[in-house]
Design an enzyme around this catalytic site. Structure first.
Site, PDB file in Angstrom:
ATOM      1  N   HIS A  22      52.511  42.649  38.499  1.00  0.00           N
ATOM      2  CA  HIS A  22      53.550  41.161  38.849  1.00  0.00           C
ATOM      3  C   HIS A  22      53.903  40.801  37.655  1.00  0.00           C
ATOM      4  CE1 HIS A  22      54.368  42.732  43.327  1.00  0.00           C
ATOM      5  NE2 HIS A  22      55.625  41.923  42.747  1.00  0.00           N
ATOM      6  N   GLY A  23      52.202  40.590  37.350  1.00  0.00           N
ATOM      7  CA  GLY A  23      52.144  39.882  36.034  1.00  0.00           C
ATOM      8  C   GLY A  23      50.449  39.512  35.447  1.00  0.00           C
TER       9      GLY A  23
END
Lengths: 317, 427
Positions: free
Chosen positions: B268-269
């Site tokens: 996701h990041g």
């Protein structure tokens, strides 16, 4: 058939998928067209429309050809300057063309451009903006409302321009106007600005609250960008542009010690061609109108005199 | 794309002799994809951590993240793995390219599988104009647009104010901030998915469901069966099961669950807050599994409260740009010494002063008064209303639906002037 059954039968009315799609698209196109036409008609449906059209009418008038000094800015300047009195004091021919704060510095620039296009004899441009103008958002709307389409394409992205031209909100605003038109502000011709509210600081119906201050205000990048455009215009047209702070309620400023330091250390440095005075025009509760940066109409001449005293040696005759 | 297509075809090709073993080719394919993703998405993160650990001063690369890289990387990895497993057919390159770059789902999913897309691209009947699909597509698109532009973007204002501008938050502001983000993310992401599904339907392509009322979940496993379903499917099929899944004993299962969700978090990041978010969800799944094994059960309402609040708190770490921002919000949510009530209630509730409650402007940073009705309405929508896929199944081309989509579209288009970026663009 009961009313409920009638409604159910209407809403259950079947449409073929093809007509569903085509009618949906056709309705949307129709609404976009209506929005576009309403935009072009430029009805006065908000306070900002009213003040814009009022000031533009002044520029269009024959009398405007004699003007050599204009006041631009927001309502703090609009309420603080009585141009007739200023003319007497200065022996100049001035006009007050101030808009409201939401127009930002771009709004002032737009008005300057329109005024200068109409009258090339303008020499002095006095810009009066309220103290919290520095942290406000970039005034895109001012560009869309006051700049030519060519300039709009140079300054804004295409999406903003197109969505402004075909803004469905126009329909909603016009519908809303029908029900709220009585609540719109009216121009006070005698005092040359938008009519003020009944609640004022001067009649003790308004007070500065404890938490209200300017201490967190910082110059936003977008406002700096607006200022640079203003600078370029003044320089390119050799105009005597002077930037002054708008009036302010004394109690408000007393609570904004940090901001006072900020004005001296930072704001002053943003200016190059435009002459900036960091002087503050402070008024007591009894001299303030319906906003902490509006001088009460009764004291408009007093504030005009205060501004004149500062300006008198800087004006070009 | 060409690289993956060639590698995939080679893996799928049973005939002829290969210079390299299939396993080596698959490893090379996966490593290449992950390396590309890693270079664009995680290099700066690694440099930052290296600098922190060694006191070095290596400058970050500040690379522009290629749009949708996380999504198309996963899609192509799944294609390679399935080719290795001989589960792919000989697709032509044009259809393969369309599978990877199909624009409605390209930037924020759903993460599609070649098995569900390729046959649709190849089907001749799907190339014919179909007004039933177009009308249904417009319908689901308008719902998505409304969810994104009207609901999610409204919540975005309060979430941003609380996370990014505040230095401290009082109890109500902190809860308004976290709940605003919880609803913002759901309406934003599911709205985007609806738009993708709707757009695809215009071309007679059916995309998989990605959300199924996730906030109705009564346990964390249930949540992951309802939230970002296609990501869960990918992680299960291509991470959890290859790691051993639940086939190698209970302890290894827990490890696999945790590892899968930490990978999900990193996907996701690039940040420790994402890793921690993945860890929290992994741990929650481990605890849930152990709890279920022991045969314990909770009342449904209590299970929902625990699940929802866990998800809400975990989102704080997901949203916060920095660790301190997450701690600030969490601290505000549980700091009962910082309760501020509206000054209008000061006289009526003055008795509360002795318990440390103060009376002031409650909405200095986050406008709690404005956020509250939106939060209440959103709770009602997510808990008691049918989701967009369920509504889609009831769709009929009649006047009721016509007026409905017209109103949704006009409202959303009218509000579009204040649009913000889709949240899932960066992932």
């Amino acid at each position: 058939m009961s009313f409920l059954n009638f409604c159910i039968s209407i809403f259950s009315f079947k449409i073929t998928p093809k007509y569903f799609v085509l009618n949906f698209l056709a309705t949307l196109i129709f609404l976009f067209l209506v929005a576009f036409i309403l935009k072009q008609l430029d009805f006065k449906i908000t306070n900002n429309d009213i003040i814009k059209s009022y000031q533009i009418e002044k520029i269009k008038s024959k009398k405007f050809q004699e003007i050599n000094t204009i006041f631009v800015g927001d309502s703090s300047g609009g309420n603080a300057i009585n141009n007739v009195y200023f003319n007497k004091l200065s022996d100049l021919k001035s006009e007050n063309l101030c808009l409201t704060g939401s127009w930002g510095l771009n709004g002032s620039l737009g008005i300057i451009k329109k005024a200068f296009e109409k009258n090339k004899n303008i020499k002095n441009i006095i810009i009066i903006q309220t103290l919290d103008i520095w942290e406000r958002e970039y005034s895109k709307e001012s560009i869309l409302e006051l700049f030519t389409l060519n300039e709009q394409f140079q300054l804004l992205d295409n999406i903003s321009i197109i969505s402004n031209l075909f803004n469905l909100k126009e329909i909603w605003w016009h519908l809303k106007y029908i029900t709220t038109k009585d609540k719109l502000q009216k121009i006070d011709l005698e005092n040359d600005y938008l009519l003020q509210r009944e609640e004022k600081y001067s009649n003790n119906k308004l007070y500065i609250k404890d938490h209200e201050n300017f201490n967190k205000i910082k110059i936003s990048q977008s406002k700096n960008k607006e200022l640079k455009m203003l600078e370029v215009y003044c320089k390119d047209n050799s105009l005597n542009c002077i930037f002054l702070n708008g009036p302010i309620h004394k109690n408000f400023l007393t609570r904004s010690i940090e901001f006072k330091k900020y004005i001296n250390s930072k704001i002053e440095k943003q200016f190059s061609h435009i002459k900036y005075y960091n002087d503050l025009f402070i008024y007591e509760q009894n001299k303030i109108g319906d906003s902490y940066d509006h001088v009460d109409i009764k004291y408009k001449n007093e504030s005009t005199l205060d501004y004149f005293k500062l300006l008198q040696n800087e004006l070009v005759y | 794309m060409l690289f993956n297509y060639v590698v995939g075809n080679s893996l799928n090709n049973n005939e002829g002799h290969h210079r390299f073993s299939k396993k080596s080719m698959l490893t090379f394919g996966i490593v290449s994809n992950i390396a590309l993703l890693g270079y664009f998405k995680y290099t700066d993160f690694m440099i930052y951590n290296f600098n922190l650990l060694t006191d070095a001063n290596i400058p970050t690369l500040d690379l522009a993240l290629s749009l949708a890289i996380s999504f198309f990387t996963f899609q192509q990895i799944s294609y390679l793995v399935d080719s290795y497993r001989q589960e792919t057919k000989e697709y032509d390159f044009l259809n393969y390219s369309l599978f990877v770059t199909f624009f409605p789902q390209l930037i924020a999913g759903p993460i599609v599988h070649h098995k569900e897309m390729m046959p649709q691209f190849a089907k001749i009947r799907n190339k014919v104009k179909n007004y039933i699909n177009i009308s249904m597509g417009l319908f689901i698109f308008s719902i998505g647009l409304f969810k994104k532009v009207v609901i999610a973007d409204t919540f975005a204002v309060w979430a941003t104010a609380g996370f990014d501008t505040a230095t401290t938050l009082n109890l109500f502001e902190a809860w308004a901030t976290s709940l605003s983000y919880t609803f913002q993310l759901y309406f934003d992401f599911s709205g985007y998915t609806d738009m993708a599904i709707g757009l695809a339907l215009l071309f007679n392509i059916k995309l998989p469901i990605n959300f199924n009322s996730p906030y109705k979940a009564t346990d964390i496993q249930d949540f992951w069966r309802r939230w970002h379903i296609t990501l869960s499917r990918f992680l299960k099929d291509y991470v959890y099961i290859p790691l051993g899944g639940n086939r190698k004993g209970e302890f290894r299962t827990y490890n696999n669950l945790l590892a899968t969700f930490i990978i999900g978090g990193i996907w996701h990041g690039a940040g420790w807050t994402f890793v921690f978010w993945g860890f929290l969800h992994g741990m929650a799944l481990v605890i849930h599994r152990a709890w279920s094994k022991l045969g314990f059960k909770l009342w449904t309402w209590l299970a929902w409260i625990i699940t929802f609040n866990f998800i809400n708190i975990a989102w704080v770490f997901f949203r916060a740009k920095e660790w301190d921002a997450a701690v600030k919000v969490i601290d505000g949510m549980f700091n009962f010494n910082n309760i501020v009530l509206s000054e209008k209630l000061a006289i009526k509730l003055s008795i509360l002063l002795q318990y440390g409650v103060s009376f002031d402007n409650i909405s200095v940073i986050v406008n709690v008064g404005k956020a509250l009705p939106w939060i209440v309405i959103s709770f009602v929508i997510v808990l008691y209303f049918k989701n967009s896929i369920e509504i889609q199944n009831k769709f009929k081309a009649n006047l009721f639906y016509f007026i409905g989509i017209l109103l949704l579209t006009i409202t959303a288009l009218g509000k579009l002037n204040e649009f913000s970026e889709f949240l899932y663009f960066n992932f």
